[in-house]
Structures are given as C-alpha cells and as structure tokens.
Design a protein around this motif. Structure first.
Motif, PDB file in Angstrom:
ATOM      1  N   ALA A 486       0.806  -1.445  -8.026  1.00 38.80           N
ATOM      2  CA  ALA A 486       0.031  -2.478  -7.398  1.00 38.80           C
ATOM      3  C   ALA A 486      -0.715  -1.963  -5.939  1.00 38.80           C
ATOM      4  N   HIS A 487       0.646  -1.993  -5.471  1.00 40.34           N
ATOM      5  CA  HIS A 487      -0.241  -1.679  -3.336  1.00 40.34           C
ATOM      6  C   HIS A 487      -0.300  -0.196  -3.704  1.00 40.34           C
ATOM      7  N   PHE A 488      -0.158   1.195  -4.495  1.00 40.74           N
ATOM      8  CA  PHE A 488      -0.404   2.138  -4.240  1.00 40.74           C
ATOM      9  C   PHE A 488      -1.345   2.001  -5.295  1.00 40.74           C
ATOM     10  N   GLY A 489      -1.890   1.876  -5.710  1.00 44.37           N
ATOM     11  CA  GLY A 489      -3.411   1.539  -5.973  1.00 44.37           C
ATOM     12  C   GLY A 489      -4.523   1.169  -5.201  1.00 44.37           C
ATOM     13  N   ILE A 490      -3.816   0.564  -4.354  1.00 46.80           N
ATOM     14  CA  ILE A 490      -5.109  -0.035  -3.434  1.00 46.80           C
ATOM     15  C   ILE A 490      -4.789   1.143  -2.847  1.00 46.80           C
ATOM     16  N   ALA A 491      -3.862   1.665  -2.023  1.00 51.32           N
ATOM     17  CA  ALA A 491      -4.142   2.965  -1.436  1.00 51.32           C
ATOM     18  C   ALA A 491      -5.248   3.962  -1.965  1.00 51.32           C
ATOM     19  N   VAL A 492      -4.966   4.715  -2.760  1.00 54.41           N
ATOM     20  CA  VAL A 492      -6.291   5.225  -3.776  1.00 54.41           C
ATOM     21  C   VAL A 492      -7.439   4.755  -3.493  1.00 54.41           C
ATOM     22  N   ALA A 493      -6.864   3.100  -4.100  1.00 54.73           N
ATOM     23  CA  ALA A 493      -8.778   3.109  -3.922  1.00 54.73           C
ATOM     24  C   ALA A 493      -8.994   2.893  -2.426  1.00 54.73           C
ATOM     25  N   ILE A 494      -8.945   2.660  -0.775  1.00 53.00           N
ATOM     26  CA  ILE A 494      -8.923   3.006   0.332  1.00 53.00           C
ATOM     27  C   ILE A 494      -9.421   4.444   0.867  1.00 53.00           C
ATOM     28  N   VAL A 495      -8.648   5.836  -0.188  1.00 54.30           N
ATOM     29  CA  VAL A 495      -9.664   6.612  -0.255  1.00 54.30           C
ATOM     30  C   VAL A 495     -10.249   7.059  -0.553  1.00 54.30           C
ATOM     31  N   GLY A 496     -10.545   7.006  -1.567  1.00 52.72           N
ATOM     32  CA  GLY A 496     -12.289   6.519  -2.031  1.00 52.72           C
ATOM     33  C   GLY A 496     -12.712   6.208  -1.516  1.00 52.72           C
ATOM     34  N   MET A 497     -12.548   4.651  -0.707  1.00 50.24           N
ATOM     35  CA  MET A 497     -14.423   4.154  -0.238  1.00 50.24           C
ATOM     36  C   MET A 497     -14.440   5.083   1.277  1.00 50.24           C
ATOM     37  N   ALA A 498     -13.348   5.586   1.615  1.00 46.20           N
ATOM     38  CA  ALA A 498     -13.457   6.418   3.211  1.00 46.20           C
ATOM     39  C   ALA A 498     -14.130   7.598   2.518  1.00 46.20           C
ATOM     40  N   SER A 499     -14.346   8.095   1.891  1.00 47.49           N
ATOM     41  CA  SER A 499     -13.903   9.201   1.671  1.00 47.49           C
ATOM     42  C   SER A 499     -15.744   9.671   1.423  1.00 47.49           C
TER      43      SER A 499
END
Length: 645
Positions: A486-499
């Motif tokens: 779940a915490h890794f998923g947050i990191a993945v989502a942040i990469v998508g949002m920022a990019s």
C-alpha cells in the motif's frame, strides 16, 4: 406483479429495521436476554428482504418493464444488457435502494458472524445500524419510491444518461457505496461502544475489518472514477476537484485516519477517543457526500439532481445522524478511559501526526467544497473554488503526510530513540535528496510541488520496503506485506501525478484527412472521417494512425457519438498506452471547410496514478486477509484451550 413484490419486500424490510431498533433499544434498557437473542434473526431477515427488493428492481430493468417509472426514465429497450443491469443504480432512486441493500446485508453479516464483542455492545451496534437504515427506508418509501408505476405505459423509455453508458457504471458506484456503508458499520460499532462504555481492543478488532473493507472499496471507487472521468469526459485530466469528486475524497481521508487509529487501539490499546471521533467524522463525511450528490444542490455529471423537497429530507437525516452522533460523542468522551501512553517519537506518535495531517487536509477540502454553496445560499452570488486553492492549500500538507508515512513503519511502538531512527531512514533520505538534486539539475519547468513530490516518491518507494529488511520473509505476517504494498502504491501514484502535471505535452489543431500532427515523439496521420452505428447511438469516427518514433504504426479511432433518445453528443477519446505514458486523442467539431478540431495530449507516466491506486487497494486487501486469518487462528486456539479447562 414484480414491482408490487419489490415494494412489499421493501416495506417488510423497513418494518423489520424498526423492530430491530426497538429490540436493541429496549433490550439494552431492561437487560433482557430474550431481546438480545431475537435481534440477530431479525437483522438477517431484514437483509434478505431488502436484497430481494433490489434484485427485483434489477429484473425490472433487465426485462425493460416500462410500466415502472424508474425504468422508463432511465432505460430503453435497445440499450445493451450491461447498461440495463448497471442502470439500476445509475439514477437517484435505484442508487438509494442499493445503499439500503448494502446496509441491510452488512447488518445481517454482523448478526451472523460477529462473536468477539460483548453481547450488549453487539446488540447496541445492530440497533444503531437499524436506526440509520430506518431513515433511508423512510426516504425511499415516502419520497423516492423506486417501484412507482406509470399510466399510461410509454412505448419505450428515455434511456440512460449517455455519459453513464460506460462499463465504469457497473463498477464505480457500487464500490463507493460499499465504502460508504462500511463506514456506517464502523459508526454503528462506535455508537454501540460509547453507549455501553466498551471502548477497548476487542471493540477495535471487531470494527477494524469493516473500516479496512470500506477503505479498500473507497480506494477502488475513487481510482475507477478518476479513470472513468479521465477517458469519458474528453478533457484530458484525471482530477478536477469537482465538488462531487470531493464528496468521495472526504470520506476516504477520514477513513484513512480512522484505519490507522483503530489499528493502534486494536494492537496497543491507544488512541481511544481519537478512534471514536474519527468513526463519527468518517460517517459524517459519507452523509455529507450523499447530501451533495442527491440534494440537487450541485450541478455535475456525477450528481443526481432531485427536487428541493427530497433534498430537505436528506438534510434532515444528515442533521439527525450527525448531530446525534456528535452529541453522543460529547456526552460520552469524558467517560472513555485513557489508553496506553506513548512518547512523541514512536510509531503511535507518527500515527497521531498522520491523523492530524489527514484531518487538516480533510478540513481544507471540506471548506473549499462547501464554502461556495454557503455563500450562494446567503448572498445568491456564485463562487468557484478550483484547483489552485486545493493544490496550494493541501499540497504541502500532503507532501509532509507522505514523509511521515515513510518514517512511521520504521519507528518502534511506545518510544524510540531519534538518533537510531535517523540511522534507519538514512538510505531513503539519501535517495530522496539525490533524486531532488538530479531533477533540479536537468528540469527547469517543474513546479516546486511536483519536484518535491517526485523526489519524495523515490524515498518513499525505498522506505516502504524497509519493514521487510532483515526479516524472514516466509514468517513475515501477511498484513505487513499489505502495508508495504500500500505504501509503495502511494509512491507509484505520486510519480504519476507529478509527471502528468509537469511533463504533459498538448497540441490543438484544425485538421482534415491527409494532415499530419506531431506531439513529443508521436506522429499522427488523419486518414478519414467515417459514419458508424452502435446499439443505441450513431457516431462520426476519425480514422487515424499513430507512430512513436520509428516504431510500429497503430490505428486509432476517436469518435463523436450522438444518442438519439437523449439528444446528447459525447466524445469518445482514443487512448494508446505505452510503458512510459499515454497518448490521448479527442475529436472535436468540424467546420464548413472539412477540417476537424483534434486535440492531442502526450501524458508521461499518467497510468502510474491508477496503477498506484490499485496497489494501495491490493495492500489493504492483503492486510485484511492477514488480520482476519490471524484473528480466526487466535479464536480457535482460545476455544481449544477452553475446552480442556
């Protein structure tokens, strides 16, 4: 006869909900065992009857029974079967019947399977759940009857809103409702515990699966809704800060805080008052979301506009439930015993910081969503609060929240040494700092929030796996794996949002067949415009080819669809997904010279947003399975030990 049977089942379910509430309230008051024993079968019968009512409504939609007003207003005989089925809840009355159905089934599950709570607390919980259901039954039967008949019977129906004719309708609303109702169950547990003064680890362990389940469904619902709006509305964005989008985000924020708080109470007997308060707040947010979507106060593609009278009914329910819960909390919170103490530098301390930040973000979203409505009600002046406010106000807090989330699992319970903690998180900090330096060196167009977000995501991605360091992976509990994912998923989502926000490239052109369009490394060629006929729509389809660099040539076909029954036109975007992003093409209107408006976006790593959301929900699912399995094993061990005493 089917409609009449559905209405009768709904009336009987409402009567049983009233009986369930009376049995619980009177039984706890006079402390009579026979009342306690009777409430379980009544709760199960109520769940069965309301489920029958909803299944009969589905059957009416599937057979296109136009004698029922709801079917005639929201369906048509030529509509594909999937949309006849999903159209059952693609309207106001059907969605509210789905709501009470899930509530009734949830109450039945509590009655059938809950065995860890004290009897009085369980009975009070079922009574509270019935009390919530009574209001929604009254709302359906008095002002929103889903089985109302039409006379004369029309030859065909008006059809479903074209924007809702998408497979997402079969998935998005039910997942949100499961989430909302899961929060209502958590609220009922909290009410039961407050009334019986049984606030402790046993209560938290009973409530935690419902909170976790609600949070999983809300996560999936928000993720699916974001992607649905992204490709269906044709505007190219994944989050608009629409008030109805916020209506689902606010319960998720509260549920996230509640999930962490109830875990501390269940495992460490701490944060008792926090858990009760957050249970009340989370359910309050789901009620406010219901009011926003169904009161007619908002104009949105997501909202069900209804008349003011029904909006007032929902507002009255909101005042009764939220006001009563807040009053009960104010009266009982002083009687809640203090749980176990802990130091600021501890995992509990990190979770408190987590909850404070989530509550602050919730407050920002709440104010930004409701303030324009309050101003308009008082002054009749229309205001708009959009992305600049939400991003600026909540963005820094969200980044701080993610940083705390990364450090939290590395802290020890009760108390920890700051120096030792710093040593544990040195590698994630170093990685985040390195990513920040590289990004700042090679990119000049990124906003500060996106820059910090990408750097922080790199650190969080590494820190999320830290709980697995130096552990026997075969003996690691499943809920620990769930937290990691779940915490890794947050990191993945942040990469998508920022990019997506920093690197998206867009081109708007007036093109005709034979023209070429270039964006990033993509080359598009407009081949032709062709008419197309679907099951209940006609379309103009733009045949195009797309080529990335010197790669393969791929055909794409954005459309403009016309739904004759609703006299509505929609844009169907063409999406082409690669590992590093997504090509998004929308066909606009044409002109007299044979040119067509074509809008093209290249969105780097945008799909990471939804992949991240799926990972977050998957992590929650693994955590729930692990917790339930551990609880089952512990319960069997206790029963085995007691049998030999």
């Amino acid at each position: 006869m089917i409609a009449e049977a559905g209405l009768i089942a709904l009336w009987l379910a409402a009567g049983l909900a009233l009986l369930q509430f009376a049995l619980g309230a009177i039984g706890v008051r006079i402390n009579r065992e026979e009342y306690f024993a009777a409430i379980r079968p009544v709760a199960v019968a109520q769940g069965v009857l309301v489920a029958i009512s909803f299944l009969l409504l589905i059957w009416l939609f599937l057979r296109s029974d136009m004698s029922v007003k709801l079917v005639a207003m929201n369906s048509a005989s030529v509509k594909p079967l999937l949309y006849k089925f999903a159209g059952t809840w693609g309207n106001h009355e059907g969605s509210m019947l789905l709501w009470v159905t899930v509530m009734g089934l949830a109450g039945a599950c509590i009655a059938l399977f809950e065995r860890s709570l004290q009897v009085k607390t369980l009975v009070t919980t079922l009574a509270a759940q019935a009390f919530i259901s009574i209001g929604f039954y009254a709302f359906l039967l008095i002002s929103s009857n889903p089985f109302e008949r039409l006379n004369p019977i029309p030859k065909d129906g008006q059809g479903l809103n074209p924007l809702l004719q998408d497979p997402g309708l079969a998935f998005h609303p039910p997942t949100l409702y499961f989430g909302y109702v899961g929060l209502s169950v958590a609220f009922s547990f909290a009410v039961g515990a407050m009334i019986t003064r049984d606030v402790g680890p046993a209560f938290a362990k009973a409530m935690r699966p419902w909170v976790l389940g609600a949070w999983i469904f809300l996560t999936l619902g928000i993720t699916a809704g974001s992607y649905w709006a992204y490709y269906e509305l044709g505007w190219g964005g994944w989050w608009f800060w629409d008030p109805v989008e916020n209506a689902s985000l606010m319960p998720w924020l509260a549920a996230t805080a509640l999930l962490h708080s109830v875990t501390v109470l269940a495992t460490r007997d701490g944060l008792r008052a926090w858990t009760l308060m957050l249970a009340v707040v989370a359910f309050s947010m789901s009620m406010i979301g219901t009011f926003l979507v169904r009161s007619g106060i908002l104009t949105s593609v997501h909202a069900f506009a209804v008349d003011p009278e029904r909006g007032s009914f929902i507002l009255a329910l909101l005042a009764i439930y939220i006001g009563g819960a807040m009053a009960l909390f104010a009266l009982r919170v002083s009687t809640v015993k203090e749980g176990s103490r802990f130091e600021i530098v501890s995992r509990e301390g990190a979770l408190v910081a987590n909850n404070l930040l989530l509550s602050a973000i919730l407050g920002i979203v709440f104010i930004g969503t409701l303030y324009p409505l309050v101003v308009e009600a008082i002054t009749d002046e229309k205001l708009s609060v959009g992305a600049p406010y939400f991003n600026l106000a909540s963005g820094p807090l969200a980044l701080l929240l993610v940083a705390v989330m990364a450090a939290g699992p590395l802290l020890r319970w009760r108390r920890d040494d700051p120096k030792v903690l710093l040593n544990r998180i040195s590698i994630p900090i170093l990685i985040a700092a390195t990513a920040l330096f590289i990004l700042a060196l090679f990119t000049t167009t990124m906003s500060i929030l996106s820059l910090l977000g990408l750097a922080l995501a790199a650190g969080v991605a590494v820190a999320s796996f830290a709980p697995l360091w130096k552990r026997n992976l075969r003996r690691t509990p499943l809920h620990t794996y769930g937290m990691v994912i779940a915490h890794f998923g947050i990191a993945v989502a942040i990469v998508g949002m920022a990019s997506e926000s920093s690197f998206t490239e867009e081109k708007l052109v007036a093109a005709k067949p034979g023209d070429e369009i270039a964006v990033n490394n993509w080359k598009l060629k407009f081949i032709a415009m062709e008419p197309l006929a679907g099951p209940n729509w006609t379309a103009l389809e733009g045949r195009m080819t797309a080529q990335y660099g010197d790669g393969n040539i791929i055909e794409i076909a954005p459309q403009n669809r016309m739904f004759a029954a609703a006299q509505t036109q929609t844009s169907e975007a063409a999406l082409l997904t690669r590992w590093n992003g997504q090509l998004y093409v929308v066909l606009g209107d044409g002109d007299d010279e044979g040119r067509w408006q074509v809008r093209v976006w290249w969105k780097p790593f945008v799909t990471f947003i939804w992949f991240g959301g799926i990972l977050v929900a998957l992590g929650g699912l693994l955590a729930m399975i692990g917790r339930l399995r551990r609880g089952y094993i512990q319960r069997r061990q206790r029963e085995y030990a007691e049998s030999y005493l």
